[in-house]
Design an enzyme around this catalytic site. Structure first.
Site, PDB file in Angstrom:
ATOM      1  N   GLY A   1     -14.062  25.877  25.446  1.00 52.80           N
ATOM      2  CA  GLY A   1     -13.343  26.113  26.526  1.00 52.80           C
ATOM      3  C   GLY A   1     -13.486  24.648  27.453  1.00 52.80           C
ATOM      4  O   GLY A   1     -13.727  23.736  26.409  1.00 52.80           O
ATOM      5  N   ASN A   2     -13.380  24.282  28.706  1.00 53.00           N
ATOM      6  CA  ASN A   2     -13.993  22.969  29.182  1.00 53.00           C
ATOM      7  C   ASN A   2     -15.111  22.490  29.034  1.00 53.00           C
ATOM      8  O   ASN A   2     -15.268  21.763  28.135  1.00 53.00           O
ATOM      9  CB  ASN A   2     -13.468  23.265  30.918  1.00 53.00           C
ATOM     10  CG  ASN A   2     -13.676  21.451  30.697  1.00 53.00           C
ATOM     11  OD1 ASN A   2     -15.199  21.738  31.294  1.00 53.00           O
ATOM     12  ND2 ASN A   2     -12.707  21.086  31.278  1.00 53.00           N
TER      13      ASN A   2
ATOM     14  N   LYS B   1     -16.860  31.561  45.290  1.00 56.84           N
ATOM     15  CA  LYS B   1     -16.792  31.952  43.913  1.00 56.84           C
ATOM     16  C   LYS B   1     -15.928  32.682  44.258  1.00 56.84           C
ATOM     17  O   LYS B   1     -15.512  33.556  45.479  1.00 56.84           O
ATOM     18  CB  LYS B   1     -17.405  32.339  43.104  1.00 56.84           C
ATOM     19  CG  LYS B   1     -17.106  32.323  41.586  1.00 56.84           C
ATOM     20  CD  LYS B   1     -17.473  30.643  41.214  1.00 56.84           C
ATOM     21  CE  LYS B   1     -17.812  30.176  39.628  1.00 56.84           C
ATOM     22  NZ  LYS B   1     -18.636  29.575  39.584  1.00 56.84           N
TER      23      LYS B   1
ATOM     24  N   GLY C   1     -18.417  29.196  22.763  1.00 53.86           N
ATOM     25  CA  GLY C   1     -17.625  29.108  23.795  1.00 53.86           C
ATOM     26  C   GLY C   1     -17.462  27.408  23.303  1.00 53.86           C
ATOM     27  O   GLY C   1     -17.290  26.189  23.691  1.00 53.86           O
TER      28      GLY C   1
ATOM     29  N   GLY D   1     -17.443  23.916  26.592  1.00 50.97           N
ATOM     30  CA  GLY D   1     -17.880  23.643  25.573  1.00 50.97           C
ATOM     31  C   GLY D   1     -17.656  22.535  24.655  1.00 50.97           C
ATOM     32  O   GLY D   1     -18.252  21.556  24.048  1.00 50.97           O
TER      33      GLY D   1
HETATM   34  N1  GLU Z   1     -16.862  26.482  38.329  1.00 46.29           N
HETATM   35  C1  GLU Z   1     -17.656  25.634  38.190  1.00 46.29           C
HETATM   36  C2  GLU Z   1     -19.234  26.254  37.992  1.00 46.29           C
HETATM   37  O1  GLU Z   1     -19.248  27.032  38.221  1.00 46.29           O
HETATM   38  C3  GLU Z   1     -17.339  23.944  39.627  1.00 46.29           C
HETATM   39  C4  GLU Z   1     -17.254  24.845  40.374  1.00 46.29           C
HETATM   40  C5  GLU Z   1     -16.203  23.736  41.579  1.00 46.29           C
HETATM   41  O2  GLU Z   1     -16.241  22.565  40.988  1.00 46.29           O
HETATM   42  O3  GLU Z   1     -16.257  23.314  42.622  1.00 46.29           O
HETATM   43  O4  GLU Z   1     -19.696  24.909  38.753  1.00 46.29           O
END
Ligand code: GLU
Length: 416
Positions: free
Chosen positions: A220-221, A106, A218, A223
């Protein structure tokens, strides 16, 4: 004593519980408790007024035993290294629970993207990639969108990487725009995966979802797409939604297309015609069939868990529920579809995107949906069977499935 809300302490406590039940070897447990690698850096950005601002950036590669690290990148003013560590740990368990050949990572930048001009945002995105370029790549670590990052930001980052390495490598990042090697179906994948899990859980619980009420925290994408897909695929009645400014409620139902248009025009769901204004806290406590926390971590805690009246929670956010809250929900019979299972649709389609990039041949949306459905349904079933067999809640069950898979690869590699 007040609850520890440090996300990384929470992620470690969750792992400890799984390790205890699995009777995990103590050395393996110690290894899985810490990130394998992390990068901290400063990103100097030329601002529009001619000054240079220095932003703090992080990338954590929590574990890459099963494959290259994988996980999103957040731009948030409250980002901390411990939040990124927790999110990277959850990515490790997420890729394992859906059984895709990837590890967990992350990234984060401490910034308020709402205050940046498009030019500043582009320079920050390219600056971030310059800092991590040597540590990421198709076979090392593959970033993606998360809170306050989007396909355009992925495009700038991919371009910066391509320019640095001197060749085209679209699989270095996922969640790209379609013309640059993005995958069909990546935009709504997190929500769609959550919908498939909700559908499977409802079958097990004997709950009829057609006409059932739903509240979404929420917008965003995750929700906003959960709203439209809950209507479209499950026939549910979404009665309340919220964003960071507050929430709206109408027991007769809120139509997704109308709410999305309103938010696009006004910047918020607030003030939606015919709906009553409520707070985010009130939304969480509504008596609905499905509650979907789809914003940030630590929204269901020891403080409000006893007031949750939903029959099931679909965790589209990462880390919305604390361990103390989990115990209360379990005792009260609230059925939790835990984050790294319920929201794994995003990373699953990211994996499909990497596969398509690798052979430069692209799938149709129905093919993506069908393969996503297979992955999510299989993951749900594995977790459900584990919860049944071990008489534990779904989060613990998801950990048991995931940790066992990661530990197996660590062992086979001879690391522990
Ligand atoms: N950010 C998204 C998650 O938390 C997707 C991560 C990704 O596609 O690598 O799962």
């Amino acid at each position: 004593m007040s609850e520890n809300l440090n996300p990384f302490a929470i992620a470690q406590a969750q792992l400890d519980e799984a390790a205890r039940i699995l009777q995990l070897d103590p050395d393996m447990h110690a290894f899985l408790r810490e990130p394998m690698r992390e990068f901290h850096f400063t990103i100097p950005v030329k601002m529009d007024d001619g000054r240079t601002r220095v932003f703090r950036g992080y990338r954590v590669q929590y574990n890459d035993a099963r494959g290259p690290a994988k996980g999103g990148l957040r731009f948030h003013w409250e980002e901390t290294i411990d939040t990124v560590r927790a999110l990277a740990a959850w990515m490790t368990w997420k890729t394992a629970v859906v059984d895709i050949p990837l590890g967990g990572g992350k990234g984060g930048v401490v910034c308020d993207p709402r205050e940046l001009s498009p030019g500043e945002l582009e320079r920050l995105s390219r600056g971030y990639m310059r800092c991590i370029a040597r540590y990421v790549g198709l076979t090392k670590d593959v970033p993606a969108p998360d809170v306050y990052t989007n396909p355009q930001i992925m495009a700038w980052m991919m371009d910066e990487y391509d320019m640095l390495v001197g060749h085209r490598e679209p699989g270095v990042i996922t969640g790209k725009p379609l013309p640059l090697g993005g995958s069909a179906g990546r935009d709504d994948a997190t929500a769609r995966g959550g919908i498939y899990v909700t559908r499977e859980a409802a079958k097990v619980l004997g709950i009829e979802l057609a006409g059932a009420t739903c509240a979404i925290q929420g917008y965003g994408n995750a929700g906003s797409f959960y709203h439209s897909l809950a209507e479209e695929l499950l026939g549910m009645k979404v009665v309340a939604v919220s964003d960071s400014r507050g929430g709206i409620l109408n027991w007769d139902g809120l139509r997704a297309t109308d709410v999305k248009t309103h938010k696009a025009q006004t910047g918020s769901v607030l003030g939606f015609p015919g709906a009553q204004t409520i707070t985010n806290e009130q939304l969480l406590e509504l008596e609905v069939v499905v509650l979907a926390p789809a914003a940030l971590e630590n929204v269901i805690t020891a403080r409000n868990a006893a007031n949750i009246k939903a029959k099931m929670t679909a965790e589209l956010a990462n880390g919305p529920t604390t361990p103390e809250a989990d115990e209360i929900l379990y005792k009260n019979g609230v059925y939790v579809m835990p984050d790294f299972l319920c929201n794994a649709g995003g990373v699953t389609v990211s994996y499909f995107e990497m596969v398509q990039n690798a052979y430069q041949y692209y799938w149709s949306a129905p093919m993506v949906h069908e393969r996503l459905d297979q992955k999510m349904t299989a993951a749900y079933n594995a977790v459900h069977r584990m919860a049944d067999a071990k008489k534990v809640n779904n989060r613990v069950a998801a950990y048991l499935v995931a940790v066992d898979r990661v530990a197996q690869t660590v062992r086979l590699r001879g690391w522990v």
